[in-house]
Design a protein around this motif. Structure first.
Motif, PDB file in Angstrom:
ATOM      1  N   UNK A   1      15.484  42.686 -38.056  1.00  6.36           N
ATOM      2  CA  UNK A   1      15.555  42.651 -36.609  1.00  6.36           C
ATOM      3  C   UNK A   1      14.313  42.002 -36.034  1.00  6.36           C
ATOM      4  N   UNK A   2      13.335  41.838 -36.717  1.00  2.56           N
ATOM      5  CA  UNK A   2      11.981  41.305 -36.344  1.00  2.56           C
ATOM      6  C   UNK A   2      12.500  39.881 -35.913  1.00  2.56           C
ATOM      7  N   UNK A   3      11.686  39.370 -34.809  1.00  4.12           N
ATOM      8  CA  UNK A   3      11.835  37.784 -34.322  1.00  4.12           C
ATOM      9  C   UNK A   3      11.543  37.043 -35.735  1.00  4.12           C
ATOM     10  N   UNK A   4      12.221  36.015 -35.612  1.00  3.70           N
ATOM     11  CA  UNK A   4      11.894  34.856 -36.480  1.00  3.70           C
ATOM     12  C   UNK A   4      10.450  34.503 -36.615  1.00  3.70           C
ATOM     13  N   UNK A   5      10.243  33.868 -37.768  1.00  3.61           N
ATOM     14  CA  UNK A   5       8.640  33.495 -37.813  1.00  3.61           C
ATOM     15  C   UNK A   5       8.622  32.256 -37.191  1.00  3.61           C
ATOM     16  N   UNK A   6       7.377  31.695 -36.643  1.00  2.11           N
ATOM     17  CA  UNK A   6       7.259  30.253 -36.032  1.00  2.11           C
ATOM     18  C   UNK A   6       7.499  29.405 -37.132  1.00  2.11           C
ATOM     19  N   UNK A   7       7.587  29.467 -38.446  1.00  8.00           N
ATOM     20  CA  UNK A   7       7.818  28.503 -39.309  1.00  8.00           C
ATOM     21  C   UNK A   7       9.224  28.234 -39.180  1.00  8.00           C
ATOM     22  N   UNK A   8      10.066  29.071 -38.953  1.00  4.80           N
ATOM     23  CA  UNK A   8      11.491  29.358 -38.914  1.00  4.80           C
ATOM     24  C   UNK A   8      11.926  28.688 -37.599  1.00  4.80           C
ATOM     25  N   UNK A   9      11.334  28.972 -36.711  1.00  6.76           N
ATOM     26  CA  UNK A   9      11.542  28.256 -35.217  1.00  6.76           C
ATOM     27  C   UNK A   9      11.575  26.804 -35.367  1.00  6.76           C
ATOM     28  N   UNK A  10      10.288  26.211 -36.018  1.00  6.37           N
ATOM     29  CA  UNK A  10       9.927  24.882 -35.847  1.00  6.37           C
ATOM     30  C   UNK A  10      10.913  24.408 -36.786  1.00  6.37           C
ATOM     31  N   UNK A  11      11.406  24.600 -37.966  1.00  7.93           N
ATOM     32  CA  UNK A  11      12.582  24.139 -38.722  1.00  7.93           C
ATOM     33  C   UNK A  11      13.825  23.878 -37.911  1.00  7.93           C
TER      34      UNK A  11
ATOM     35  N   UNK B   1      16.982  20.039 -34.891  1.00  6.16           N
ATOM     36  CA  UNK B   1      17.700  19.694 -33.587  1.00  6.16           C
ATOM     37  C   UNK B   1      17.412  18.281 -33.242  1.00  6.16           C
ATOM     38  N   UNK B   2      16.181  17.892 -33.609  1.00  5.93           N
ATOM     39  CA  UNK B   2      15.570  16.563 -33.330  1.00  5.93           C
ATOM     40  C   UNK B   2      16.293  15.421 -33.919  1.00  5.93           C
TER      41      UNK B   2
END
Length: 155
Positions: free
Chosen positions: A33-43, A48-49
């Motif tokens: 339930x913790x927010x995703x890590x920065x690395x996961x968000x960047x992936x 998306x790009x």
């Protein structure tokens, strides 16, 4: 457990030498339930790009208000088409008029849904060419429809 938040309440315990009487980390959140890590968000952003729009979730990119309008238009169109089932009794002119009016109204509603879904898709990053192909329209027709609906929405 505190609702669906995934937080467990830890009951306060007196800690030697503590002024507050409470343990540190009074609230604990399960890892899932913790927010995703920065690395996961960047992936996700990198994916998306490469393929814009394909990795986004419809609910996260299309506002609740837009989804509500689309759903209501679809419900109205369905109601118009359902009325066609009982519309085949009477004189030829009466039946034809009634059926054509219902079909015309249903078609207008579906055209509105088409335009709104196209705008939402393009705004979410789906390439215009893909949207045009899926809607079975030329790129020029798609641009015209997008312009009409964007002007109407004030975007």
């Amino acid at each position: 457990m505190d609702g669906d938040s995934g937080r467990l309440r830890r009951y306060p315990q007196k800690r030697p030498g503590s002024n507050t009487g409470f343990e540190e980390n009074l609230w604990w959140v399960r890892p899932e339930h913790q927010p995703s890590t920065m690395a996961a968000g960047l992936r996700v952003l990198a994916r998306e790009k490469k393929i814009p729009g394909s990795g986004t979730n419809w609910r996260s990119t299309v506002s609740a208000e837009q989804r509500f309008v689309i759903t209501n238009l679809l419900d109205e169109a369905e109601e118009q088409l359902q009325q066609l089932h009982g519309a085949q009794v009477g004189t030829t002119a009466e039946v034809a008029r009634h059926m054509l009016e219902l079909l015309s109204r249903g078609t207008d509603l579906l055209d509105q849904v088409l335009g709104r879904v196209m705008v939402a898709s393009v705004n979410a990053g789906v390439p215009l060419e893909e949207v045009a192909r899926w809607a079975r329209l030329s790129a020029e027709e798609t641009v015209e429809i997008l312009g009409t609906y964007r002007e109407a929405e004030g975007s």
